[in-house]
Design a protein around this motif. Structure first.
Motif, PDB file in Angstrom:
ATOM      1  N   LYS A 175      -0.830  28.378  10.394  1.00  0.00           N
ATOM      2  CA  LYS A 175      -1.671  29.317   9.621  1.00  0.00           C
ATOM      3  C   LYS A 175      -2.300  28.600   8.432  1.00  0.00           C
TER       4      LYS A 175
ATOM      5  N   GLN B  81      -5.167  26.575   9.588  1.00  0.00           N
ATOM      6  CA  GLN B  81      -6.318  27.421   9.942  1.00  0.00           C
ATOM      7  C   GLN B  81      -7.076  27.871   8.693  1.00  0.00           C
TER       8      GLN B  81
ATOM      9  N   ASP C 152     -10.639  25.680  13.435  1.00  0.00           N
ATOM     10  CA  ASP C 152      -9.591  26.415  14.134  1.00  0.00           C
ATOM     11  C   ASP C 152      -8.445  25.448  14.451  1.00  0.00           C
TER      12      ASP C 152
END
Lengths: 394, 213
Positions: free
Chosen positions: A85, A88, A95
Motif C-alpha cells: 500500500k 502504491q 501501480d
C-alpha cells in the motif's frame, strides 16, 4: 477538343523565379523522405525490439525484492500488505502488485512425451502487469486445465542444459504444444492438473498461473488464505526516475533492472526517430509554403489575364482545378522518388545494420505507403484551395 | 428569354440625374429576337449600364432579372455558365489579351463553349479584313483592328443577348457596316437580341426600339 491546361497556359505568366520553384520541389522531396524514412525506421525499431520490450504504453515495469543481507537473513523478508500500500501511494509509482507464490509443492512433468520431471514454483500476478496475456489465460474452479505463462529466460536456460541431460531443445512454438502435468502436493492432499504454456513473457522471470488458481490451491492444499509476496511488480513512468531510485534504495529494496534496459533504449531510439519525423513534417510545411509563394506570385503576375478569363466566362472552380492539376505529376514524381529512396534506405538498413537476415520484411511498411498517399492528397488539396482562394480574391 | 430591369439606378447617380431617362429608374424588358438601340451621351452611364447587364458590377439599386432570376444573386460559377451560354459582350475598352496572338484571343473564347468551327474564325476575319493579322500579336494591331478582333471573339459562343458598348468607335464607315451585318446575321441565326449603346444613332443598325438613356 476539350479545354485543358494547355489552352490556358499561354495566358499564365510562369513564375520567373525558377530557383524558388526548384527549391520548393527539393524541400518537399527532402521533407517527404525524412518523414517516410523516419516512419519506416520507427516500425523497424518496433519490429526488432518487439520481443524484448518491457515497456507498455509508455510505462516501465520492474520487479523489486527486499535486499537479503547477512543481517536480515533469518527474518521474513517478504512484502506485507502495508508495504505494498505504501508503494502504491508514491507519486512516481503508478501501480504495484505482489507476485504471489505457491505455499504448496509443485512438480511438473511432460508425461510420456519427454522424460522430464522437476519441482517447480508457480506464481500469480495481476494480468495488467503481464506483457503477454492471451484470452485463454483463465482458470475456473473445477477446470482440469491450467494455462501457464513461461519466462523466455527459463526456456533459454532449459535449451542450454537440455542437450547434456539428453533432452530435446525446444522452440517457443514446440514448447507451447507440449502437454504438461502439474502435480500439486500439500498437507491437505494432492491434485493433478493438465497444463500448457499459452504465452511467453520477457518481462517476468517466473512460471505464471492464473491468480485465482494459485489462491484456491494455497487455500485447499495448505489452508493458507493470503500468502505474503517476495516480489512486487511496479508500474512506473520511468524506471530511472531518481526519486524512485532513491526511495527504493532508502527502503533497501532491490530492483531487477536489466529488463528495463531494452525499454529505455527503444524509448530513446523512438524519441530520436519521432524527432526526425517531426523535422520532416516541418520541412514539408516549409516547402509547401515556399511553393505557395511561387503559385501566388504566378497568379499575381497573371492577374489581368486571369481576371479577363473569368470575365469571358471561365469558371473559377475549373480554372482552380486545371491550374492545381498541373502540379499533380510533379507531386507524384517527388513522392514516388521519396518512396523509392525510403525503400533503398530500408534495404541498406537491413544489409548493414541488422545482423541476421530475415529479421525485417524486405518491403517498406504499409503505413509508409499510406502516409505517402495522404501526403500526395494533402499537397494537391492545399494547392487547389490556394489557387481557388487567389482566384476568388482577384 | 428576357432581361428585365426594375427601377435600376446607379448608386453613384446624384438625385434627379435619372429623371427623363427611358431606362434608368424604369420597369423595362428586352426579349430575344429584338434589336434595341440605346443612345446615350457621354457621362449618362452607358458603360455602367452594359456592365450592370453583364453582371460585372452591382453598384446599383433596383433589380436586373434574367428570366425572373435576379442576377445580383448569381455566384461566380453561375455567372461563368451564364456568360458561356446566354450572354456575350463587346466591351468599349475591348479587353483583349494583348500579349497573345489574334488567333489565341479568338480560340480561348471559342473553346470555352464552341458554337462555330475553327475555320469559321478565318472566314469572319476575312470578312472583316483582318485575316492577315491572325498570327500576329494583338498588341501590334491598330485599335480598329483590335475592335474587329473583339467583335469576332464575341461571336464564337452561343448567346441570347449580345451587348455592344460603342463597338465601332474606331472603325471607318465601310468596316462599321460590314461588322454590323455580321453581328446581325449571327444574332438572327441564334434568335438572339442585340442591345447596342452608342453616342449617336447608327443608321445601319436596324433596331425595333430606340431608347434614350
Amino acid at each position: 477538343m476539350e479545354l485543358s491546361y494547355k489552352n490556358i497556359a499561354p495566358f499564365l505568366t510562369a513564375g520567373q523565379n525558377k530557383v524558388s520553384r526548384w527549391l520548393s520541389y527539393l524541400g518537399l522531396g527532402v521533407g517527404v523522405l525524412l518523414l517516410l524514412s523516419s516512419v519506416q525506421m520507427y516500425t523497424n525499431i518496433n519490429h526488432l525490439i518487439r520481443d524484448k520490450n518491457t515497456r507498455k504504453n509508455g510505462t516501465d515495469f520492474i520487479s523489486i525484492t527486499k535486499t537479503i543481507t547477512n543481517e536480515n537473513m533469518g527474518r521474513d523478508n517478504r512484502f506485507t500488505d502495508a508495504d505494498i500500500k505504501e508503494l502504491q501511494r508514491q507519486p512516481f509509482i503508478e501501480d504495484a502488485a505482489p507476485l504471489k507464490a505457491n505455499a504448496f509443492k509443485v512438480s511438473a512433468n511432460a508425461g510420456n512425451m519427454i522424460p522430464f520431471s522437476t519441482d517447480v514454483f508457480v506464481e500469480g500476478l495481476n494480468t495488467n502487469f503481464i506483457d503477454t496475456v492471451p484470452d485463454n489465460f483463465k482458470w475456473n474452479e473445477g477446470d482440469e486445465f491450467v494455462p501457464v505463462i513461461f519466462s523466455t529466460d527459463f526456456l533459454e536456460m532449459y535449451n542450454v542444459f537440455a542437450p547434456s541431460w539428453d533432452l530435446p531443445q525446444m522452440s517457443e512454438k514446440t514448447a507451447s504444444s507440449v502437454q504438461l502435468f502439474l502435480l500439486c502436493h500439500g498437507r491437505n492432499g494432492d491434485r493433478q492438473y493438465k497444463a500448457r504454456i499459452v504465452a511467453f513473457s520477457d518481462r517476468i522471470n517466473s512460471i505464471l498461473v492464473p491468480e485465482n488458481f494459485l489462491a484456491q490451491q494455497n487455500k485447499v492444499l495448505e489452508g493458507v488464505d493470503n500468502i505474503p509476496a517476495s516480489r512486487v511488480f511496479l508500474k512506473t513512468r520511468d524506471a530511472n526516475n531518481p526519486q524512485l531510485l532513491s526511495y527504493l534504495a532508502g527502503k533497501d529494496y532491490h530492483i531487477n533492472k536489466d529488463k528495463t534496459k531494452f525499454g529505455r533504449v527503444k524509448g530513446v531510439l523512438q524519441a530520436v526517430v519521432s524527432g526526425l519525423a517531426g523535422f520532416g513534417v516541418l520541412v514539408i510545411l516549409l516547402a509547401l509554403v515556399l511553393f505557395s509563394f511561387y503559385l501566388q506570385l504566378m497568379i499575381a503576375r497573371s492577374k489581368d489575364n486571369l481576371q479577363l478569363l473569368l470575365t469571358l466566362g471561365y469558371s473559377p472552380s475549373w480554372l482552380s482545378k486545371t491550374v492545381a492539376k498541373k502540379w499533380i505529376p510533379v507531386y507524384v514524381s517527388i513522392i514516388v522518388a521519396a518512396l523509392l529512396a525510403t525503400q533503398l534506405l530500408h534495404l541498406g538498413f537491413q544489409h548493414f545494420v541488422t545482423p541476421a537476415r530475415g529479421e525485417l520484411p524486405i518491403m517498406i511498411d504499409w503505413t509508409v505507403l499510406v502516409i505517402a498517399v495522404l501526403l500526395l492528397g494533402l499537397s494537391v488539396a492545399i494547392n487547389y484551395r490556394l489557387v481557388k482562394k487567389s482566384l476568388t480574391e482577384l | 428569354m428576357q432581361i428585365s430591369l426594375q427601377q435600376v439606378v446607379p448608386d453613384f447617380f446624384e438625385t434627379g440625374k435619372a429623371n427623363g431617362s427611358q431606362l434608368w429608374n424604369q420597369d423595362i424588358a428586352f426579349s430575344t429576337g429584338e434589336n434595341v438601340h440605346i443612345i446615350a451621351p457621354s457621362g449618362s452611364g452607358k458603360t455602367s449600364f452594359i456592365h450592370f447587364l453583364y453582371g460585372l458590377r452591382k453598384d446599383y439599386s433596383g433589380n436586373i432579372l434574367y428570366d425572373n432570376n435576379n442576377i445580383k444573386n448569381y455566384d461566380a460559377e453561375k455567372f461563368a455558365t451564364w456568360r458561356q451560354q446566354n450572354i456575350s459582350i463587346i466591351f468599349q475598352d475591348l479587353r483583349l489579351f494583348t500579349q497573345q496572338t489574334v488567333s489565341q484571343n479568338l480560340e480561348i473564347k471559342r473553346l470555352l463553349a464552341p458554337y462555330h468551327r475553327e475555320s469559321r474564325i478565318t472566314a469572319m476575319a476575312n470578312r472583316l479584313g483582318i485575316e492577315g493579322k491572325l498570327t500576329k500579336l494583338c498588341s501590334t494591331c491598330s485599335y480598329g483592328e483590335q475592335q474587329r478582333i473583339a467583335i469576332i471573339r464575341a461571336l464564337q459562343q452561343p448567346f441570347d443577348f449580345l451587348l455592344l458598348d460603342e463597338p465601332f468607335s474606331h472603325l471607318d464607315e465601310n468596316n462599321r457596316q460590314k461588322a454590323m451585318e455580321l453581328m446581325q446575321e449571327e444574332a438572327t441565326e441564334r434568335k438572339a437580341a442585340i442591345i447596342l449603346t452608342d453616342l449617336k444613332k447608327i443608321d445601319y443598325f436596324k433596331a425595333e426600339r430606340l431608347l434614350y438613356l
